[in-house]
Motif scaffolding. Structure first.
Motif, PDB file in Angstrom:
ATOM      1  N   ARG A 290      46.008  29.504  44.174  1.00  0.00           N
ATOM      2  CA  ARG A 290      45.522  30.128  45.408  1.00  0.00           C
ATOM      3  C   ARG A 290      44.004  30.126  45.442  1.00  0.00           C
ATOM      4  O   ARG A 290      43.345  29.763  44.477  1.00  0.00           O
ATOM      5  CB  ARG A 290      46.075  31.539  45.511  1.00  0.00           C
ATOM      6  CG  ARG A 290      47.576  31.501  45.680  1.00  0.00           C
ATOM      7  CD  ARG A 290      48.137  32.861  45.930  1.00  0.00           C
ATOM      8  NE  ARG A 290      49.574  32.718  46.117  1.00  0.00           N
ATOM      9  CZ  ARG A 290      50.416  33.666  45.908  1.00  0.00           C
ATOM     10  NH1 ARG A 290      50.009  34.851  45.518  1.00  0.00           N
ATOM     11  NH2 ARG A 290      51.693  33.465  46.102  1.00  0.00           N
ATOM     12  N   HIS A 291      43.465  30.610  46.548  1.00  0.00           N
ATOM     13  CA  HIS A 291      42.033  30.524  46.836  1.00  0.00           C
ATOM     14  C   HIS A 291      41.128  30.972  45.690  1.00  0.00           C
ATOM     15  O   HIS A 291      40.244  30.247  45.275  1.00  0.00           O
ATOM     16  CB  HIS A 291      41.726  31.309  48.108  1.00  0.00           C
ATOM     17  CG  HIS A 291      40.285  31.337  48.466  1.00  0.00           C
ATOM     18  ND1 HIS A 291      39.577  30.197  48.774  1.00  0.00           N
ATOM     19  CD2 HIS A 291      39.396  32.353  48.535  1.00  0.00           C
ATOM     20  CE1 HIS A 291      38.321  30.517  49.024  1.00  0.00           C
ATOM     21  NE2 HIS A 291      38.183  31.824  48.896  1.00  0.00           N
ATOM     22  N   LYS A 292      41.309  32.133  45.158  1.00  0.00           N
ATOM     23  CA  LYS A 292      40.400  32.661  44.126  1.00  0.00           C
ATOM     24  C   LYS A 292      40.916  32.429  42.707  1.00  0.00           C
ATOM     25  O   LYS A 292      40.262  32.826  41.743  1.00  0.00           O
ATOM     26  CB  LYS A 292      40.172  34.162  44.340  1.00  0.00           C
ATOM     27  CG  LYS A 292      39.531  34.505  45.644  1.00  0.00           C
ATOM     28  CD  LYS A 292      38.048  34.467  45.502  1.00  0.00           C
ATOM     29  CE  LYS A 292      37.412  34.925  46.817  1.00  0.00           C
ATOM     30  NZ  LYS A 292      36.005  35.082  46.704  1.00  0.00           N
ATOM     31  N   GLU A 293      42.059  31.800  42.554  1.00  0.00           N
ATOM     32  CA  GLU A 293      42.602  31.545  41.216  1.00  0.00           C
ATOM     33  C   GLU A 293      41.888  30.352  40.597  1.00  0.00           C
ATOM     34  O   GLU A 293      41.384  29.480  41.298  1.00  0.00           O
ATOM     35  CB  GLU A 293      44.105  31.277  41.302  1.00  0.00           C
ATOM     36  CG  GLU A 293      44.904  32.469  41.743  1.00  0.00           C
ATOM     37  CD  GLU A 293      46.388  32.175  41.845  1.00  0.00           C
ATOM     38  OE1 GLU A 293      47.173  33.083  41.551  1.00  0.00           O
ATOM     39  OE2 GLU A 293      46.761  31.043  42.217  1.00  0.00           O
ATOM     40  N   ASN A 294      41.853  30.340  39.290  1.00  0.00           N
ATOM     41  CA  ASN A 294      41.247  29.211  38.607  1.00  0.00           C
ATOM     42  C   ASN A 294      42.063  28.843  37.378  1.00  0.00           C
ATOM     43  O   ASN A 294      42.992  29.542  37.004  1.00  0.00           O
ATOM     44  CB  ASN A 294      39.791  29.508  38.235  1.00  0.00           C
ATOM     45  CG  ASN A 294      39.648  30.728  37.357  1.00  0.00           C
ATOM     46  OD1 ASN A 294      40.502  31.015  36.532  1.00  0.00           O
ATOM     47  ND2 ASN A 294      38.571  31.468  37.521  1.00  0.00           N
TER      48      ASN A 294
END
Length: 149
Positions: A117-121
């Motif tokens: 997802r957007h803020k996952e890394n």
């Protein structure tokens, strides 16, 4: 040089304490194979098979797609993941990763990366977990020539 000796050039690598090592003949051969497969790869077919255009956009002859048409398109996460995995396998082979197990592991992680997802890394450590670096035989420097006795 191509003999696999360390090169101590300047720049950011030296500032960070990294040591640059040139790839030997085996590495060059493996990397040329990767580049060759990337050039021959039918990228459009991989994308079309895994992330096809919606039916209303296929075979449009009356007018080209407008920006508002394109922004309405999307591909599901599974399709994008399949596309990345298929493209990765089309370009890289077992020899590039040293073993089928290593290749499978990195391909699996590449697929997982696309679905974040957007803020996952994802860290490099996570990608390399379970990968056996010793299997990458082409990274080894060439053996010195045997001395004649």
């Amino acid at each position: 040089d191509a003999g696999g000796r360390a090169e101590t050039g300047g720049g950011k690598a030296k500032e960070r304490g990294f040591r640059r090592v040139r790839v030997g003949p085996d590495g060059t051969r493996v990397l040329r194979g990767v580049l060759s497969r990337a050039k021959r790869c039918d990228w459009a077919r991989i994308v079309e098979r895994n992330c096809p255009l919606p039916a209303r956009f296929r075979r449009r002859k009356e007018r080209p797609l407008a920006v508002q048409d394109v922004t309405g398109m999307y591909s599901d996460q599974g399709g994008v993941r399949r596309c990345v995995v298929e493209a990765f396998r089309a370009v890289f082979d077992k020899e590039a990763f040293g073993s089928e197990r290593n290749l499978d592991r990195v391909v699996e992680k590449a697929g997982e990366f696309v679905t974040l997802r957007h803020k996952e890394n994802m860290s490099l450590e996570e990608v390399m977990e379970g990968v056996k670096v010793n299997d990458f035989l082409w990274l080894l420097p060439p053996s010195p020539p045997a001395s004649g006795s």
